[in-house]
Motif scaffolding. Structure first.
Motif, PDB file in Angstrom:
ATOM      1  N   VAL A 198     -69.956 -10.526  67.343  1.00  0.00           N
ATOM      2  CA  VAL A 198     -70.620 -11.497  66.869  1.00  0.00           C
ATOM      3  C   VAL A 198     -72.026 -11.021  66.412  1.00  0.00           C
ATOM      4  CG1 VAL A 198     -71.960 -13.684  67.197  1.00  0.00           C
ATOM      5  CG2 VAL A 198     -69.504 -13.657  67.835  1.00  0.00           C
ATOM      6  N   GLN A 199     -72.619 -10.301  67.335  1.00  0.00           N
ATOM      7  CA  GLN A 199     -74.028  -9.701  66.978  1.00  0.00           C
ATOM      8  C   GLN A 199     -73.908  -8.481  65.924  1.00  0.00           C
ATOM      9  OE1 GLN A 199     -75.896  -6.822  69.586  1.00  0.00           O
ATOM     10  NE2 GLN A 199     -77.574  -8.227  69.903  1.00  0.00           N
TER      11      GLN A 199
ATOM     12  N   LEU B 190     -67.568 -13.893  59.009  1.00  0.00           N
ATOM     13  CA  LEU B 190     -68.260 -14.978  59.384  1.00  0.00           C
ATOM     14  C   LEU B 190     -67.056 -15.978  60.106  1.00  0.00           C
ATOM     15  CD1 LEU B 190     -70.511 -15.663  56.511  1.00  0.00           C
ATOM     16  CD2 LEU B 190     -71.162 -14.672  58.753  1.00  0.00           C
ATOM     17  N   GLY B 191     -65.991 -16.122  59.608  1.00  0.00           N
ATOM     18  CA  GLY B 191     -65.151 -16.951  60.387  1.00  0.00           C
ATOM     19  C   GLY B 191     -64.780 -16.523  61.776  1.00  0.00           C
ATOM     20  N   GLN B 192     -64.592 -15.041  61.902  1.00  0.00           N
ATOM     21  CA  GLN B 192     -64.700 -14.443  63.396  1.00  0.00           C
ATOM     22  C   GLN B 192     -65.754 -14.782  64.244  1.00  0.00           C
ATOM     23  OE1 GLN B 192     -63.672 -10.331  63.259  1.00  0.00           O
ATOM     24  NE2 GLN B 192     -63.313 -10.215  65.523  1.00  0.00           N
ATOM     25  N   VAL B 193     -67.038 -14.766  63.695  1.00  0.00           N
ATOM     26  CA  VAL B 193     -68.188 -15.069  64.361  1.00  0.00           C
ATOM     27  C   VAL B 193     -67.962 -16.616  64.950  1.00  0.00           C
ATOM     28  CG1 VAL B 193     -70.741 -15.558  64.267  1.00  0.00           C
ATOM     29  CG2 VAL B 193     -69.880 -13.728  63.155  1.00  0.00           C
ATOM     30  N   ILE B 194     -67.804 -17.603  64.248  1.00  0.00           N
ATOM     31  CA  ILE B 194     -67.795 -19.036  64.459  1.00  0.00           C
ATOM     32  C   ILE B 194     -66.510 -18.971  65.708  1.00  0.00           C
ATOM     33  CG2 ILE B 194     -67.326 -21.279  63.726  1.00  0.00           C
ATOM     34  CD1 ILE B 194     -68.369 -20.255  61.103  1.00  0.00           C
ATOM     35  N   ARG B 195     -65.676 -18.507  65.399  1.00  0.00           N
ATOM     36  CA  ARG B 195     -64.173 -18.345  66.389  1.00  0.00           C
ATOM     37  C   ARG B 195     -64.697 -17.975  67.795  1.00  0.00           C
ATOM     38  NH1 ARG B 195     -61.235 -17.966  61.575  1.00  0.00           N
ATOM     39  NH2 ARG B 195     -61.415 -15.707  61.528  1.00  0.00           N
TER      40      ARG B 195
ATOM     41  N   PRO C 284     -65.736  -7.875  49.332  1.00  0.00           N
ATOM     42  CA  PRO C 284     -67.071  -8.066  48.788  1.00  0.00           C
ATOM     43  C   PRO C 284     -67.513  -9.424  49.212  1.00  0.00           C
ATOM     44  CG  PRO C 284     -64.854  -8.707  47.330  1.00  0.00           C
ATOM     45  CD  PRO C 284     -64.549  -7.626  48.480  1.00  0.00           C
ATOM     46  N   THR C 285     -68.786  -9.662  49.280  1.00  0.00           N
ATOM     47  CA  THR C 285     -69.540 -10.841  49.474  1.00  0.00           C
ATOM     48  C   THR C 285     -69.334 -11.802  48.557  1.00  0.00           C
ATOM     49  OG1 THR C 285     -71.479 -10.109  48.507  1.00  0.00           O
ATOM     50  CG2 THR C 285     -71.309  -9.623  50.786  1.00  0.00           C
ATOM     51  N   GLU C 286     -69.319 -13.125  48.763  1.00  0.00           N
ATOM     52  CA  GLU C 286     -69.269 -14.084  48.077  1.00  0.00           C
ATOM     53  C   GLU C 286     -70.277 -15.341  48.464  1.00  0.00           C
ATOM     54  OE1 GLU C 286     -65.680 -16.397  48.139  1.00  0.00           O
ATOM     55  OE2 GLU C 286     -65.049 -15.434  50.103  1.00  0.00           O
ATOM     56  N   THR C 287     -70.610 -16.525  47.638  1.00  0.00           N
ATOM     57  CA  THR C 287     -71.444 -17.707  48.028  1.00  0.00           C
ATOM     58  C   THR C 287     -70.658 -18.611  48.590  1.00  0.00           C
ATOM     59  OG1 THR C 287     -73.159 -16.760  46.413  1.00  0.00           O
ATOM     60  CG2 THR C 287     -73.178 -18.946  47.151  1.00  0.00           C
ATOM     61  N   MET C 288     -71.037 -19.221  49.714  1.00  0.00           N
ATOM     62  CA  MET C 288     -70.142 -20.474  50.216  1.00  0.00           C
ATOM     63  C   MET C 288     -70.976 -21.425  50.713  1.00  0.00           C
ATOM     64  SD  MET C 288     -68.808 -18.353  53.881  1.00  0.00           S
ATOM     65  CE  MET C 288     -68.501 -17.086  53.042  1.00  0.00           C
ATOM     66  N   ASN C 289     -70.372 -22.537  50.796  1.00  0.00           N
ATOM     67  CA  ASN C 289     -71.279 -23.770  51.368  1.00  0.00           C
ATOM     68  C   ASN C 289     -70.823 -23.530  52.737  1.00  0.00           C
ATOM     69  OD1 ASN C 289     -71.623 -26.420  52.419  1.00  0.00           O
ATOM     70  ND2 ASN C 289     -71.277 -27.230  50.456  1.00  0.00           N
ATOM     71  N   ILE C 290     -71.883 -23.274  53.644  1.00  0.00           N
ATOM     72  CA  ILE C 290     -71.847 -22.913  55.043  1.00  0.00           C
ATOM     73  C   ILE C 290     -71.346 -24.053  55.799  1.00  0.00           C
ATOM     74  CG2 ILE C 290     -74.154 -23.098  55.538  1.00  0.00           C
ATOM     75  CD1 ILE C 290     -71.949 -20.483  56.777  1.00  0.00           C
TER      76      ILE C 290
END
Length: 536
Positions: free
Chosen positions: A506-507, A426-431, A377-383
């Motif tokens: 990433v895309q 999203l963590g995988q995108v940044i890494r 599930p999605t969650e709201t995070m401080n990016i």
């Protein structure tokens, strides 16, 4: 795997007014049409009955006044104490020759019956009784339906007849007439017939010496005529129901059956696409459903095609290191006596095994990515805080002191920009972007990760920018680098250290988060990757 282009057009029904739907309006209108006809019929017939009853009452009042005057002139006498001559009153009542449906009665001032036209008349009405037979099913159905309609809608519409002729007992009616006023009422007589009764005082000078009651028992005929008149309205209502049911079948049931049949054809493999142009052009929920199903099947087949292409690419990429390993093994058989050559071959085999391991790991991650995205599930995070936590792992776990450094910059100035997404992907995108930038940066280079706030129209967006100080990207490769298994490294770079899946992943993750990613070159040298996500 590439994310297929989505063309789904789903109506936003949350909180919508039900009557804003064309199908809902059609259903409401079709169901209410027959009901409106019955209501209209009941209102019209109720007015007709009211008019009949009022007219009957007025007619009886006129007759009663005339008869009362005749009785007052021919059957009353005496002063100062006037009385009614009962014999003359009966004779006068007998001479009136009232119709069969009208009955007259004369009462004394105390309520005693003096004369009744039914018993005073010398006429005998003989009529043949109809043969006994069970009423037909249609007759019973029509009578029941008409009675239901009258009883149901009679309470809705005003009943002028009921107001004009009240339902009350004879005693109440007699008491009013005995006091010198006119009285009218509806009730059932001793034969079980519904009657309209009018009572007027019989007066000599100003004294009440008796009461004349005139009753009409043809009110049942009026009610039967009313019910019979309701049958055409019932027929029209049934016809309207049949027509609207047919229209609903044509407009709703038939298109749904066609959609079902088309979906079965796709499932069985008879066709690969839904082709229902007449249904998809409809401007209602069925048209939206057809468009959604059409888009869904297109997306499924695009995904199937992408999976087939992915499988072919995987086979090709795995085949390269396997071919290299097989060649090294075959060569090793021929150079067993050459330790230096054997060491080089062992190094090649170890390198290809490591490359194969990285390739399989990345392929496995890419294959599981879509399933993980749909499950988590999605969650709201401080990016900004989220990106900073990931960057800090690179700052504290740096293995080579001489290698490039990673730094973080919060360009939002602590605004607390929030993004709705999934932490893992999203963590995988940044890494992946940081690892890609590190692999292209020189030993003394710097990789900068920055979070910015931007806006696209009314939508606030969060930008994650990863910059390196490497050689940059050829202009004709800025889009191609996001293709699966694509690798294009500058001369001198170690071959086989990347699978070519990192930027493709990433895309795909950015697309599933309703965002996008692109690459560009910095003016001062190096590459810049930008991930833009909608802020919540």
């Amino acid at each position: 795997m590439d994310e297929p282009k989505r063309k789904w057009r789903l109506p936003d029904l949350k909180g919508a007014n039900p009557l804003s739907s064309r199908i809902a309006r059609l259903i409401f209108a079709s169901n209410l049409a027959g009901l409106a006809i019955l209501i209209l019929g009941a209102m019209v017939l109720n007015e007709m009955r009211a008019s009949f009853v009022v007219a009957k009452k007025q007619d009886l009042v006129g007759q009663a006044q005339v008869f009362s005057n005749l009785l007052a002139e021919g059957a009353t006498f005496g002063q100062p104490q006037p009385v009614m001559d009962e014999d003359l009153a009966r004779a006068t009542l007998a001479d009136l020759s009232l119709p069969i449906s009208v009955r007259g009665k004369v009462y004394g001032p105390e309520g005693g019956l003096i004369g009744d036209s039914y018993f005073l008349s010398d006429r005998v009405v003989v009529s043949s009784l109809p043969p006994l037979q069970e009423p037909s099913r249609l007759s019973r159905w029509g009578r029941s339906l008409s009675e239901w309609a009258v009883s149901t809608f009679g309470a809705i519409v005003p009943d002028r007849g009921g107001d004009a002729v009240r339902t009350q007992t004879f005693e109440d009616e007699f008491a009013v007439a005995a006091s010198g006023a006119e009285a009218a009422s509806q009730r059932f007589n001793d034969r079980g017939q519904r009657i309209i009764s009018v009572s007027v005082p019989v007066q000599h000078v100003s004294a009440v010496v008796g009461v004349l009651t005139v009753e009409s028992n043809d009110i049942d005929e009026i009610i039967r005529a009313e019910r019979a008149a309701l049958i055409p309205f019932i027929g029209v209502a049934v016809l309207v129901a049949l027509i609207t049911s047919t229209l609903l079948t044509i407009g709703i049931a038939r298109p749904l059956r066609r959609l079902s049949a088309a979906a079965d054809d796709v499932r069985s493999g008879s066709t690969q696409r839904l082709d229902l142009p007449r249904i998809t052009k409809r401007r209602d929920e069925i048209g939206a459903l057809a468009n959604s199903m059409e888009s869904m099947t297109d997306a499924l087949f695009e995904r199937i095609s992408a999976n087939e292409q992915f499988a072919a690419d995987v086979a090709h990429e795995i085949k390269n290191p396997l071919t290299s390993i097989r060649s090294a093994v075959e060569t090793a058989e021929r150079v067993k006596d050459n330790p230096e050559a054997m060491a080089k071959l062992h190094k090649v085999i170890a390198h290809d095994v490591g490359r194969l391991d990285r390739l399989i790991t990345d392929i496995s991650n890419a294959s599981r990515l879509e399933a993980e995205i749909t499950r988590v599930p999605t969650e709201t995070m401080n990016i900004a805080r989220f990106v900073q936590d990931i960057v800090s792992t690179y700052e504290h776990l740096k293995l080579d002191e001489a290698g490039p450094t990673v730094s973080f910059d919060d360009a939002t100035m602590g605004a607390g920009l929030r993004v709705r997404g999934r932490e893992g992907p999203l963590g995988q995108v940044i890494r992946n972007l940081i690892d890609n930038a590190l692999s292209f940066s020189p030993v003394d280079g710097t990789v900068t990760v920055r979070v910015e706030q931007d806006r696209i129209g009314p939508q606030t967006t969060a930008r994650i920018v990863v910059e390196d100080t490497g050689p940059g990207i050829p202009d004709d490769k800025l889009e191609k680098i996001f293709d699966r298994f694509y690798t294009d490294r500058p001369a001198g770079s170690a071959f086989g250290r990347n699978s070519g899946l990192g930027l493709s992943i990433v895309q795909q993750i950015a697309a599933t988060h309703m965002g996008k990613v692109w690459a560009e070159n910095r003016d001062s040298g190096g590459a810049r990757f930008v991930v833009e996500l909608p802020a919540s």
